[in-house]
Motif scaffolding. Structure first.
Motif, mmCIF file in Angstrom:
data_model
loop_
_atom_site.group_PDB
_atom_site.id
_atom_site.type_symbol
_atom_site.label_atom_id
_atom_site.label_comp_id
_atom_site.label_asym_id
_atom_site.label_seq_id
_atom_site.Cartn_x
_atom_site.Cartn_y
_atom_site.Cartn_z
ATOM 1 N N ILE A 7 0.925 -1.222 -0.268
ATOM 2 C CA ILE A 7 0.011 -0.013 0.156
ATOM 3 C C ILE A 7 1.035 1.387 0.144
ATOM 4 N N ALA A 8 1.954 1.200 0.885
ATOM 5 C CA ALA A 8 2.908 2.428 0.979
ATOM 6 C C ALA A 8 3.460 2.756 -0.370
ATOM 7 N N ARG A 9 3.926 1.617 -1.138
ATOM 8 C CA ARG A 9 4.724 1.773 -2.214
ATOM 9 C C ARG A 9 3.649 2.368 -3.424
ATOM 10 N N ILE A 10 2.394 1.739 -3.356
ATOM 11 C CA ILE A 10 1.546 2.161 -4.595
ATOM 12 C C ILE A 10 1.143 3.850 -4.109
ATOM 13 N N LEU A 11 0.906 4.220 -2.797
ATOM 14 C CA LEU A 11 0.571 5.618 -2.523
ATOM 15 C C LEU A 11 2.051 6.461 -2.963
ATOM 16 N N LYS A 12 3.092 5.903 -2.770
ATOM 17 C CA LYS A 12 4.111 6.642 -3.309
ATOM 18 C C LYS A 12 4.286 6.816 -4.908
ATOM 19 N N ALA A 13 3.992 5.901 -5.581
ATOM 20 C CA ALA A 13 3.711 5.789 -7.026
ATOM 21 C C ALA A 13 2.795 6.824 -7.243
ATOM 22 N N GLU A 14 1.580 7.054 -6.541
ATOM 23 C CA GLU A 14 0.656 8.230 -6.800
ATOM 24 C C GLU A 14 0.948 9.334 -6.488
ATOM 25 N N ARG A 15 2.344 9.658 -5.963
ATOM 26 C CA ARG A 15 2.700 10.931 -5.446
ATOM 27 C C ARG A 15 1.932 11.694 -4.146
ATOM 28 N N THR A 16 1.628 10.734 -3.278
ATOM 29 C CA THR A 16 0.952 10.904 -2.037
ATOM 30 C C THR A 16 2.172 11.561 -1.094
ATOM 31 N N PRO A 132 -2.906 -4.421 -5.159
ATOM 32 C CA PRO A 132 -2.591 -3.642 -6.368
ATOM 33 C C PRO A 132 -4.077 -3.443 -7.133
ATOM 34 N N GLN A 133 -4.741 -4.340 -7.543
ATOM 35 C CA GLN A 133 -5.876 -4.248 -8.334
ATOM 36 C C GLN A 133 -6.904 -3.231 -7.676
ATOM 37 N N LEU A 134 -7.197 -3.394 -6.372
ATOM 38 C CA LEU A 134 -8.100 -2.714 -5.825
ATOM 39 C C LEU A 134 -7.545 -1.293 -5.528
ATOM 40 N N MET A 135 -6.280 -0.857 -5.241
ATOM 41 C CA MET A 135 -6.006 0.345 -5.372
ATOM 42 C C MET A 135 -6.025 0.822 -6.443
ATOM 43 N N ARG A 136 -5.866 0.232 -7.780
ATOM 44 C CA ARG A 136 -5.886 0.786 -8.949
ATOM 45 C C ARG A 136 -7.154 1.102 -9.339
ATOM 46 N N ARG A 137 -8.172 0.285 -8.906
ATOM 47 C CA ARG A 137 -9.802 0.543 -8.945
ATOM 48 C C ARG A 137 -9.851 1.772 -8.219
ATOM 49 N N ALA A 138 -9.489 2.000 -6.940
ATOM 50 C CA ALA A 138 -9.876 3.099 -6.252
ATOM 51 C C ALA A 138 -9.324 4.447 -6.933
ATOM 52 N N PHE A 139 -8.102 4.453 -7.366
ATOM 53 C CA PHE A 139 -7.492 5.809 -8.061
ATOM 54 C C PHE A 139 -8.250 6.095 -9.387
ATOM 55 N N THR A 140 -8.641 4.954 -9.940
ATOM 56 C CA THR A 140 -9.300 5.283 -11.101
ATOM 57 C C THR A 140 -10.605 5.918 -10.799
ATOM 58 N N LEU A 141 -11.297 5.453 -9.940
ATOM 59 C CA LEU A 141 -12.673 6.020 -9.666
ATOM 60 C C LEU A 141 -12.373 7.524 -8.942
ATOM 61 N N LEU A 142 -11.317 7.573 -8.100
ATOM 62 C CA LEU A 142 -11.033 8.998 -7.533
ATOM 63 C C LEU A 142 -10.790 10.138 -8.719
ATOM 64 N N ARG A 143 -10.455 9.692 -10.016
ATOM 65 C CA ARG A 143 -9.753 10.258 -10.786
ATOM 66 C C ARG A 143 -11.025 10.628 -12.239
ATOM 67 N N SER A 144 -11.850 9.949 -12.209
ATOM 68 C CA SER A 144 -12.868 9.856 -13.078
ATOM 69 C C SER A 144 -14.207 10.053 -12.883
#
Length: 542
Positions: A7-16, A132-144
């Motif tokens: 989770i932390a690495r994904i958030l870092k990839a999303e520039r959190t 990874p799949q669910l975090m990708r889904r979350a950020f897709t919905l946050l930005r769409s």
């Protein structure tokens, strides 16, 4: 690695940059190890408000992320999430939950069952390899599409469950859907054929960062612009075509032009009916440009709809209008009418705005803030109730995100967290929140969060020692038991929490006190001004 590290690495990839949190969650420490700074609040609700303000002032391009512990932590967060949902604010909430073998056993609280009504999407992570799949889904919905809060509930044992290798994760690339060209052409035809059109710009213009296009289009077609409460700042309110914001209270220009309008041309607005939004008079032809098809014909009958991103559709409209027009349509008569109505409105209200009476008029406070803040370098927000209704008509916003308007639901005290998040998103701006004494009573201890976390904000408390406007709701309770009266010296509270504070009791003290407080904030120290005000009735100012 384990689930929480993924989770932390994904958030870092999303520039959190920040994790807004309280008091405990396994991801907090691992995020800190990945240089994501934890901002520890005093209450979960204010933590959510901080994430909310961060997302709003970032136009949703950087997402505010909040985390809290399972059980009481996520239970306490509900009010903040409900506020974000009501105002369509994109935030990611990552609460823990009980280990999987304990799920479904009363009284263990599960967010997935209780947050569906106040989130765009809520899901539970069943296994670490699904992160990874669910975090990708979350950020897709946050930005769409329509913005809104998204929640992923993560069992504590899933956070410790191992994954093989690095998470397969790439940030989602945002698209800007254009409107159907036929719909865009039809919408423009209706606008150009109208006798007295008005453009209504909503929060969607801010999220799409379409303020330049909005200004260009309004000047090209020569049509006056009002904003919604949440859209305040999308159009500069000192512009000759600006009517102001259509909140529960509003400038006279809003009512004057809205009443006379034959066509209401909405851009980035949901056209929501609310007690806190000026109603659209009946008999108007409505055109609506929105990213969300659920907005169309929701509360008002819409004759022409365009589904698309505000920035993309405005670009289409500008291109098409240029081919139809020889140049900007003359708008001198409209501008002159706006000036005349505005002058009449301010003349009527100037005695309150410049009142020398004591206790101090809250309108005098707003007037002095206007005169003593650099509004091109300031983001300001109201709180619920009278501070909102007294500020919206008179505080002229000059820059995008120079004002955080909110209030389709009105959680008292929200403004404090919003402005802390806003300051972290835009450290170059002076960040100010104006609240009442009742609001400070709800969340005031989180002023210490600003001090401790080094978030230099200016808080202005309008203290009239009562719940403003509640005389009509609590007449018997007040007469017999003093139910609506409050007390407290909040300057002393702020001093005890480590900030710079002053108590202002005379009108002539306001301007120098504001300047001193701003000077302290610019050194990096949060400041609190407690202004002793009188109760003043609030009217629909238009």
């Amino acid at each position: 690695m384990d689930g929480k590290t993924a989770i932390a690495r994904i958030l870092k990839a999303e520039r959190t940059e920040y994790l807004f949190c309280f008091p405990d969650n396994p991801i907090i420490d691992v995020c800190a190890a990945h240089d994501i700074r934890p901002i520890i609040g005093r209450t979960e609700r204010v933590v959510i408000n901080m994430a909310d303000g961060y997302s709003r002032v970032s136009s949703g391009k950087r997402i505010g992320v909040a985390a809290m512990q399972h059980g009481p932590g996520v239970e306490n967060a509900f009010a903040g999430v409900a506020q974000a949902y009501g105002d369509n604010s994109p935030i990611l909430i990552l609460p823990g939950t009980y280990e999987r073998r304990a799920l479904g056993i009363p009284p263990n609280f599960q967010a997935i069952h209780n947050y569906r009504s106040v989130t765009k999407w809520v899901a539970q992570v069943p296994f670490a390899d699904r992160i990874p799949q669910l975090m990708r889904r979350a950020f897709t919905l946050l930005r769409s599409g329509r913005p809104g809060p998204v929640m992923l509930e993560i069992p504590v044992d899933v956070m410790d469950e191992p994954l093989d290798g690095e998470p397969d994760y790439r940030p989602f690339k945002v698209s800007r859907p254009h409107g159907d060209p036929r719909d865009v052409k039809e919408a423009l035809n209706v606008l150009l054929a109208a006798k007295s059109p008005v453009i209504v710009a909503g929060q969607g213009v801010l999220y799409a960062e379409a303020w330049d296009e909005l200004r260009e289009f309004a000047e090209l077609v020569g049509v006056p612009v009002m904003t919604t409460l949440n859209g305040k700042g999308a159009f500069p309110e000192d512009h000759p075509l600006a009517l102001g914001a259509g909140g529960r209270t509003r400038p006279k220009t809003v009512d004057h032009f809205l009443t006379r309008a034959d066509v209401i041309f909405g851009i980035g607005t949901s056209f929501t009916r609310s007690a806190y939004i000026v109603p659209i008079p009946p008999g108007k032809t409505l055109v609506q440009i929105t990213i969300n098809e659920d907005d169309v014909n929701k509360d008002y009958p819409v004759s022409y709809g365009v589904i698309g991103d505000a920035k993309a559709v405005l670009s289409q409209l500008i291109t098409l209008a240029r081919t139809r027009l020889e140049g900007p349509r003359p708008s001198d008569h409209v501008q002159a009418e706006i000036r005349a109505v505005k002058t009449e409105f301010l003349r009527a209200w100037m005695p309150r705005l410049t009142s020398d009476e004591t206790p101090i008029s809250p309108y005098r406070v707003i007037w002095e803030l206007m005169r003593n803040l650099d509004r091109r370098r300031t983001v300001i927000t109201h709180d619920a109730g009278n501070p909102r209704d007294q500020m919206v008509p008179f505080y002229e916003t000059l820059i995008p995100h120079g004002y955080i308007g909110w209030g389709k639901t009105t959680q008292l005290g929200t403004g404090l967290g919003l402005v802390m998040g806003a300051k972290l998103a835009r450290p170059d701006l002076l960040a100010v929140n104006v609240m009442g004494d009742a609001a400070f009573g709800m969340v005031g201890m989180d002023f210490e969060t600003a001090v401790r976390a080094r978030i230099p904000i200016l808080t202005v408390i309008l203290n009239n020692n009562l719940m403003g406007g509640y005389d009509k709701y609590l007449p018997v309770s007040t007469a017999k038991f003093g139910a609506r009266y409050l007390s407290g010296n909040f300057a002393k509270v702020g001093e005890g929490l480590g900030g710079y504070t002053e108590r202002v009791e005379k009108p002539e003290e306001l301007a120098p006190a504001i300047r001193r407080a701003v000077a302290e904030v610019e050194t990096g120290r949060p400041a609190l001004l407690e202004v002793m005000t009188r109760e003043e009735a609030v009217f629909p100012a238009g």
